[in-house]
Scaffold this motif. Structure first.
Motif, PDB file in Angstrom:
ATOM      1  N   CYS A  85     -13.711  -6.998  -5.735  1.00 29.91           N
ATOM      2  CA  CYS A  85     -13.243  -6.137  -4.618  1.00 29.91           C
ATOM      3  C   CYS A  85     -11.689  -6.617  -4.540  1.00 29.91           C
ATOM      4  O   CYS A  85     -11.303  -7.541  -5.149  1.00 29.91           O
ATOM      5  N   VAL A  86     -11.290  -5.927  -3.274  1.00 29.73           N
ATOM      6  CA  VAL A  86      -9.538  -6.045  -3.028  1.00 29.73           C
ATOM      7  C   VAL A  86      -9.621  -6.694  -1.771  1.00 29.73           C
ATOM      8  O   VAL A  86     -10.667  -6.487  -0.691  1.00 29.73           O
ATOM      9  N   GLU A  87      -8.591  -7.405  -1.190  1.00 29.51           N
ATOM     10  CA  GLU A  87      -8.035  -7.729   0.061  1.00 29.51           C
ATOM     11  C   GLU A  87      -6.843  -6.743   0.480  1.00 29.51           C
ATOM     12  O   GLU A  87      -5.908  -6.435  -0.448  1.00 29.51           O
ATOM     13  N   VAL A  88      -6.533  -6.439   1.696  1.00 26.52           N
ATOM     14  CA  VAL A  88      -5.459  -5.675   2.307  1.00 26.52           C
ATOM     15  C   VAL A  88      -4.843  -6.632   3.392  1.00 26.52           C
ATOM     16  O   VAL A  88      -5.763  -7.226   3.993  1.00 26.52           O
ATOM     17  N   SER A  89      -3.737  -6.318   3.671  1.00 23.58           N
ATOM     18  CA  SER A  89      -3.099  -6.927   4.675  1.00 23.58           C
ATOM     19  C   SER A  89      -2.632  -5.556   5.733  1.00 23.58           C
ATOM     20  O   SER A  89      -2.169  -4.867   5.509  1.00 23.58           O
ATOM     21  N   ASP A  90      -2.895  -5.807   7.140  1.00 22.63           N
ATOM     22  CA  ASP A  90      -2.439  -4.927   8.083  1.00 22.63           C
ATOM     23  C   ASP A  90      -1.173  -5.462   8.963  1.00 22.63           C
ATOM     24  O   ASP A  90      -0.881  -4.740   9.900  1.00 22.63           O
ATOM     25  N   THR A 150       3.971  -2.703   8.706  1.00 21.33           N
ATOM     26  CA  THR A 150       4.176  -1.385   9.261  1.00 21.33           C
ATOM     27  C   THR A 150       4.336  -0.332   8.157  1.00 21.33           C
ATOM     28  O   THR A 150       3.587   0.728   7.989  1.00 21.33           O
ATOM     29  N   ALA A 151       5.328  -0.546   7.342  1.00 17.24           N
ATOM     30  CA  ALA A 151       5.576   0.490   6.353  1.00 17.24           C
ATOM     31  C   ALA A 151       5.025   0.258   5.016  1.00 17.24           C
ATOM     32  O   ALA A 151       4.965   1.242   4.214  1.00 17.24           O
ATOM     33  N   PHE A 152       4.481  -0.774   4.656  1.00 16.19           N
ATOM     34  CA  PHE A 152       3.600  -1.161   3.421  1.00 16.19           C
ATOM     35  C   PHE A 152       2.424  -1.846   3.666  1.00 16.19           C
ATOM     36  O   PHE A 152       2.125  -2.509   4.758  1.00 16.19           O
ATOM     37  N   VAL A 153       1.530  -1.533   2.686  1.00 17.14           N
ATOM     38  CA  VAL A 153       0.266  -2.211   2.681  1.00 17.14           C
ATOM     39  C   VAL A 153       0.032  -3.036   1.333  1.00 17.14           C
ATOM     40  O   VAL A 153      -0.195  -2.599   0.139  1.00 17.14           O
ATOM     41  N   PRO A 154      -0.085  -4.349   1.445  1.00 16.56           N
ATOM     42  CA  PRO A 154      -0.227  -4.972   0.257  1.00 16.56           C
ATOM     43  C   PRO A 154      -1.749  -5.439  -0.038  1.00 16.56           C
ATOM     44  O   PRO A 154      -2.564  -5.309   0.934  1.00 16.56           O
ATOM     45  N   GLY A 195      -2.556 -14.812  -7.010  1.00 15.51           N
ATOM     46  CA  GLY A 195      -1.860 -13.811  -7.809  1.00 15.51           C
ATOM     47  C   GLY A 195      -1.151 -13.024  -7.283  1.00 15.51           C
ATOM     48  O   GLY A 195      -1.010 -12.795  -6.073  1.00 15.51           O
ATOM     49  N   PRO A 196      -0.711 -11.917  -8.025  1.00 17.54           N
ATOM     50  CA  PRO A 196       0.401 -11.035  -7.830  1.00 17.54           C
ATOM     51  C   PRO A 196      -0.587  -9.916  -6.440  1.00 17.54           C
ATOM     52  O   PRO A 196      -1.786  -9.825  -6.482  1.00 17.54           O
ATOM     53  N   ALA A 197       0.420  -9.512  -5.817  1.00 17.36           N
ATOM     54  CA  ALA A 197      -0.311  -8.305  -4.911  1.00 17.36           C
ATOM     55  C   ALA A 197       0.632  -7.041  -5.191  1.00 17.36           C
ATOM     56  O   ALA A 197       1.618  -6.901  -5.512  1.00 17.36           O
ATOM     57  N   LEU A 198      -0.066  -5.865  -5.213  1.00 17.73           N
ATOM     58  CA  LEU A 198       0.424  -4.597  -5.309  1.00 17.73           C
ATOM     59  C   LEU A 198       0.921  -4.160  -3.756  1.00 17.73           C
ATOM     60  O   LEU A 198       0.170  -4.459  -2.666  1.00 17.73           O
ATOM     61  N   THR A 199       2.073  -3.473  -3.721  1.00 14.71           N
ATOM     62  CA  THR A 199       2.340  -2.916  -2.294  1.00 14.71           C
ATOM     63  C   THR A 199       2.348  -1.407  -2.427  1.00 14.71           C
ATOM     64  O   THR A 199       2.885  -0.872  -3.198  1.00 14.71           O
ATOM     65  N   ALA A 247       2.498   2.868   3.213  1.00 11.45           N
ATOM     66  CA  ALA A 247       1.490   2.901   4.385  1.00 11.45           C
ATOM     67  C   ALA A 247       0.877   4.416   4.259  1.00 11.45           C
ATOM     68  O   ALA A 247      -0.302   4.544   4.122  1.00 11.45           O
ATOM     69  N   ASP A 248       1.506   5.487   4.082  1.00 12.35           N
ATOM     70  CA  ASP A 248       1.327   6.858   4.166  1.00 12.35           C
ATOM     71  C   ASP A 248       0.391   7.163   2.957  1.00 12.35           C
ATOM     72  O   ASP A 248      -0.765   7.943   2.693  1.00 12.35           O
ATOM     73  N   ASP A 249       0.777   6.528   1.723  1.00 13.70           N
ATOM     74  CA  ASP A 249       0.129   6.615   0.409  1.00 13.70           C
ATOM     75  C   ASP A 249      -1.223   5.997   0.506  1.00 13.70           C
ATOM     76  O   ASP A 249      -2.159   6.362   0.174  1.00 13.70           O
ATOM     77  N   TRP A 250      -1.069   4.782   1.177  1.00  5.33           N
ATOM     78  CA  TRP A 250      -2.563   3.964   1.105  1.00  5.33           C
ATOM     79  C   TRP A 250      -3.436   4.741   1.921  1.00  5.33           C
ATOM     80  O   TRP A 250      -4.636   4.931   1.656  1.00  5.33           O
TER      81      TRP A 250
END
Length: 69
Positions: A24-29, A32-36, A45-49, A52-55
Motif C-alpha cells: 500500500c501507499v501512505e499520503v500526507s495531507d 496545500t498545493a501538493f500531495v506527497p 525511501g523516496p516519495a512522489l509528489t 493536489a488537483d491531480d491527486w
C-alpha cells in the motif's frame, strides 16, 4: 522551486493497507498545493509528489471505477 520538507509530514496509510499483504501507499495531507505519496514498506525511501488537483482527480477516478488500467 524549493523541495518540500517531507521530514515534517504526517503520514496516513491507505484504507486498504491491511489487504494484499501490506502492499500500500501512505499520503500526507499537510501541504496545500501538493500531495506527497510514499511506499508504506519503505517510509524512509523516496516519495512522489502530485499536484493536489491531480491527486484528487486520480482518487475520484479510482473510487468511481472509471480509471483505465
Amino acid at each position: 522551486m524549493r523541495p518540500l520538507d517531507l521530514t515534517v509530514a504526517t503520514w496516513r496509510a491507505s484504507s486498504y493497507s491491511n489487504q494484499d499483504g501490506g502492499q500500500c501507499v501512505e499520503v500526507s495531507d499537510d501541504f496545500t498545493a501538493f500531495v506527497p505519496v510514499r511506499d508504506s514498506k519503505n517510509p524512509h525511501g523516496p516519495a512522489l509528489t502530485f499536484a493536489a488537483d491531480d491527486w484528487s482527480s486520480f482518487v475520484s477516478a479510482v473510487k468511481s471505477g472509471t480509471l483505465a488500467v
